[in-house]
Design an enzyme around this catalytic site. Structure first.
Site, mmCIF file in Angstrom:
data_model
loop_
_atom_site.group_PDB
_atom_site.id
_atom_site.type_symbol
_atom_site.label_atom_id
_atom_site.label_comp_id
_atom_site.label_asym_id
_atom_site.label_seq_id
_atom_site.Cartn_x
_atom_site.Cartn_y
_atom_site.Cartn_z
ATOM 1 N N ASP A 136 3.219 -4.025 -18.750
ATOM 2 C CA ASP A 136 3.908 -4.840 -17.754
ATOM 3 C C ASP A 136 5.164 -5.461 -18.353
ATOM 4 O O ASP A 136 5.494 -5.255 -19.516
ATOM 5 C CB ASP A 136 2.970 -5.960 -17.271
ATOM 6 C CG ASP A 136 1.723 -5.430 -16.584
ATOM 7 O OD1 ASP A 136 1.802 -4.375 -15.942
ATOM 8 O OD2 ASP A 136 0.663 -6.082 -16.700
ATOM 9 N N ARG A 169 -7.266 -10.991 -5.130
ATOM 10 C CA ARG A 169 -7.901 -10.204 -6.185
ATOM 11 C C ARG A 169 -8.845 -11.078 -6.998
ATOM 12 O O ARG A 169 -8.455 -12.123 -7.522
ATOM 13 C CB ARG A 169 -6.809 -9.617 -7.076
ATOM 14 C CG ARG A 169 -7.287 -9.101 -8.429
ATOM 15 C CD ARG A 169 -6.122 -8.570 -9.225
ATOM 16 N NE ARG A 169 -6.485 -8.365 -10.631
ATOM 17 C CZ ARG A 169 -5.721 -7.723 -11.511
ATOM 18 N NH1 ARG A 169 -4.566 -7.228 -11.149
ATOM 19 N NH2 ARG A 169 -6.132 -7.582 -12.770
ATOM 20 N N ARG A 198 3.888 2.963 -11.913
ATOM 21 C CA ARG A 198 2.787 2.084 -11.525
ATOM 22 C C ARG A 198 3.204 1.203 -10.343
ATOM 23 O O ARG A 198 4.362 1.139 -9.975
ATOM 24 C CB ARG A 198 2.363 1.184 -12.695
ATOM 25 C CG ARG A 198 1.387 1.846 -13.689
ATOM 26 C CD ARG A 198 0.316 0.870 -14.156
ATOM 27 N NE ARG A 198 -0.504 0.400 -13.042
ATOM 28 C CZ ARG A 198 -1.242 -0.690 -13.102
ATOM 29 N NH1 ARG A 198 -1.258 -1.441 -14.207
ATOM 30 N NH2 ARG A 198 -1.977 -1.052 -12.061
ATOM 31 N N TYR A 231 -4.384 0.285 -7.883
ATOM 32 C CA TYR A 231 -3.742 -0.460 -6.812
ATOM 33 C C TYR A 231 -3.575 0.412 -5.569
ATOM 34 O O TYR A 231 -3.336 1.617 -5.653
ATOM 35 C CB TYR A 231 -2.366 -0.940 -7.258
ATOM 36 C CG TYR A 231 -2.355 -2.077 -8.245
ATOM 37 C CD1 TYR A 231 -3.446 -2.357 -9.064
ATOM 38 C CD2 TYR A 231 -1.223 -2.880 -8.380
ATOM 39 C CE1 TYR A 231 -3.419 -3.394 -9.972
ATOM 40 C CE2 TYR A 231 -1.180 -3.925 -9.294
ATOM 41 C CZ TYR A 231 -2.284 -4.182 -10.090
ATOM 42 O OH TYR A 231 -2.238 -5.214 -10.987
ATOM 43 N N GLU A 277 -3.051 -11.527 -7.806
ATOM 44 C CA GLU A 277 -2.351 -10.751 -6.791
ATOM 45 C C GLU A 277 -3.096 -10.879 -5.469
ATOM 46 O O GLU A 277 -4.314 -10.732 -5.417
ATOM 47 C CB GLU A 277 -2.257 -9.292 -7.227
ATOM 48 C CG GLU A 277 -1.304 -9.105 -8.390
ATOM 49 C CD GLU A 277 -1.526 -7.820 -9.143
ATOM 50 O OE1 GLU A 277 -0.537 -7.157 -9.486
ATOM 51 O OE2 GLU A 277 -2.696 -7.494 -9.413
#
Length: 482
Positions: free
Chosen positions: A76, A255, A52, A346, A239
């Site tokens: 994450d 974002r 990722r 992303y 982000e």
């Protein structure tokens, strides 16, 4: 896999083609002008259970570097994540084997990479977060660099074009101890190219303070020897990316759903204006990318105000990966092209040495990290300022002429073309000829319209300028009186 999409529209600027590479045994395919080429450079289950968070940059030697997370699960930090990287020395045609930038034994983890190149020294940085016990939401306050409950700010740097890496921790330098979690916003940082802050390195972070999220710039004026942190902008930060504009300001693009939010700095990223929505940039709260196409050209050059932006253009789902182009430092985004209408996430952009654009993105429900490249011919469109000026009064049942001004914002001449209006149902109009325009030159034409009897109120008119196989449009609302 290798995918190739051909687009017939002529160029927005004359660019040199590059080569597409061999992928999973596919034959080498030349990427011609006006084409998008794509190849998967990391695939779920091949070398790691999951991948990722793409980061992408081009070194001073022209090497393309793609970094991303190697993950045991899709989760994450905290977790035993590592940062890995692939290099390409031929513009993304072929890629060297995946290498490890940073990976250590559990429970340590490193993730969310962002690349940044110092174009004075050639040093390449990759920023990321480092965890033991806690991630962003659970991180303790304080900036003790040995505390396993503090999410740490680390980076690795390379002085040999990304072959080997040395690691540093800068939590104490940049983290206000009152903050909780803090992590580098993945993708790519910038180096200021012009003006008072020329040479400054800027890397974006998201930070958590008193239960709210903010965006903030870390910056260095000594080529990365020391780092300082600017003042957060928010709440509502996440982000985010920055880009240097041709007027010297730094624009922060954040974002946010249902639209991206924007802030500006006049002091090199230390302080920013409050966030405002950019309704030209729909977003489902996903990481995107913004870059300046020609950051080294002088402000009078039309290319100095060209920006490229990528994100999943949707307010509801991570899908419809789209690239847009602005001709005016991000005030408007008139040119757009869909890269992948399906599942995507992303994305991050970089300009290649030959003028093409590289795009690294997550695809197919996070199954692949995919590298695509394209030129401005594939993106299509043309940069032009279009202004509509109606007569002082527009009456129902009468004819009128709308003055339309077009200014060529490209760096090439536009041949003679046409200009027409899109009008409401029942109105009539006709297309008119438009003269050739040199770079920066403008001209006015009058376009006739006839308004039907009984019309009244506000109506939208859209002028479309066409020349050399490309087009641009601008709109205005006009008021009709009985």
């Amino acid at each position: 896999m290798q995918r190739r999409v051909t687009f017939a529209m002529l160029s927005a600027a004359v660019l040199v083609a590059t080569a597409a590479g061999t992928v999973h045994g596919a034959p080498t395919v030349a990427a011609g002008a006006g084409e998008l080429t794509s190849q998967d450079i990391a695939t779920q289950g091949a070398g790691s259970p999951y991948y990722r968070i793409p980061a992408l940059t081009t070194s001073v030697k022209g090497t393309l570097l793609a970094a991303y997370d190697s993950r045991p699960t899709l989760g994450d930090l905290p977790g035993n994540l590592g940062v890995v990287l692939r290099r390409s020395t031929d513009g993304g045609a072929t890629w060297q084997a995946q290498q490890v930038v940073r990976k250590e034994a559990a429970p340590k983890g490193f993730g969310d990479p962002s690349l940044l190149v110092d174009r004075t020294t050639g040093r390449i940085f990759v920023f990321y977060a480092a965890s033991v016990n806690q991630g962003f939401l659970g991180s303790a306050t304080g900036n003790d660099e040995t505390d396993p409950n503090v999410l740490q700010a680390d980076y690795s740097y390379s002085d040999d074009d990304g072959v080997t890496w040395t690691h540093r921790r800068i939590t104490r330098q940049i983290k206000n101890p009152a903050w909780g979690g803090m992590f580098a916003a993945s993708g790519e940082g910038i180096q200021v190219r012009n003006g008072t802050y020329k040479g400054r390195l800027i890397q974006q972070y998201a930070i958590r303070n008193s239960g709210a999220n903010y965006a903030v710039s870390a910056y260095s004026d000594d080529h990365g020897d020391t780092w300082r942190m600017g003042n957060p902008v928010g709440p509502g930060g996440d982000e985010n990316k920055t880009v240097e504009l041709s007027d010297g300001r730094i624009m922060l693009n954040n974002r946010s759903a249902p639209y991206r939010t924007i802030a500006y700095s006049t002091d090199g990223g230390v302080n920013y204006t409050p966030f405002t929505q950019d309704t030209d940039l729909p977003d489902p709260a996903n990481n995107g990318s913004v870059i300046r196409y020609a950051p080294d050209v002088a402000a009078p050059d039309p290319k100095s105000s060209w920006l490229l932006f990528s994100n999943t253009e949707s307010t509801s789902s991570r899908s419809n990966l789209t690239v847009k182009m602005s001709c005016d430092n991000g005030r408007t985004w008139p040119i757009r092209k869909v890269v992948d209408p399906g599942s995507a996430a992303y994305s991050t952009l970089t300009r290649l040495p030959d003028g093409r654009l590289g795009l690294l993105h997550e695809r197919d429900d996070y199954r692949n990290i995919t590298y695509s490249s394209f030129d401005l011919q594939w993106l299509g469109g043309t940069c032009a300022d279009i202004t509509l000026t109606p007569p002082a009064t527009m009456k129902a049942g009468a004819g009128a002429e709308v003055t339309v001004r077009v200014v060529n914002r490209m760096d090439v001449k536009r041949s003679a073309g046409t200009l027409g209006l899109t009008v409401p149902s029942g109105w009539t109009t006709s297309q008119v000829a438009f003269p050739a325009l040199r770079p920066g030159e403008g001209a006015n034409v009058k376009v006739p319209v006839t308004i039907p009897a009984g019309a009244s109120g506000d109506h939208k008119l859209t002028a479309t300028y066409r020349a050399d196989g490309k087009q641009a449009a601008g709109s205005r609302t006009v008021t009709v009186t009985p």
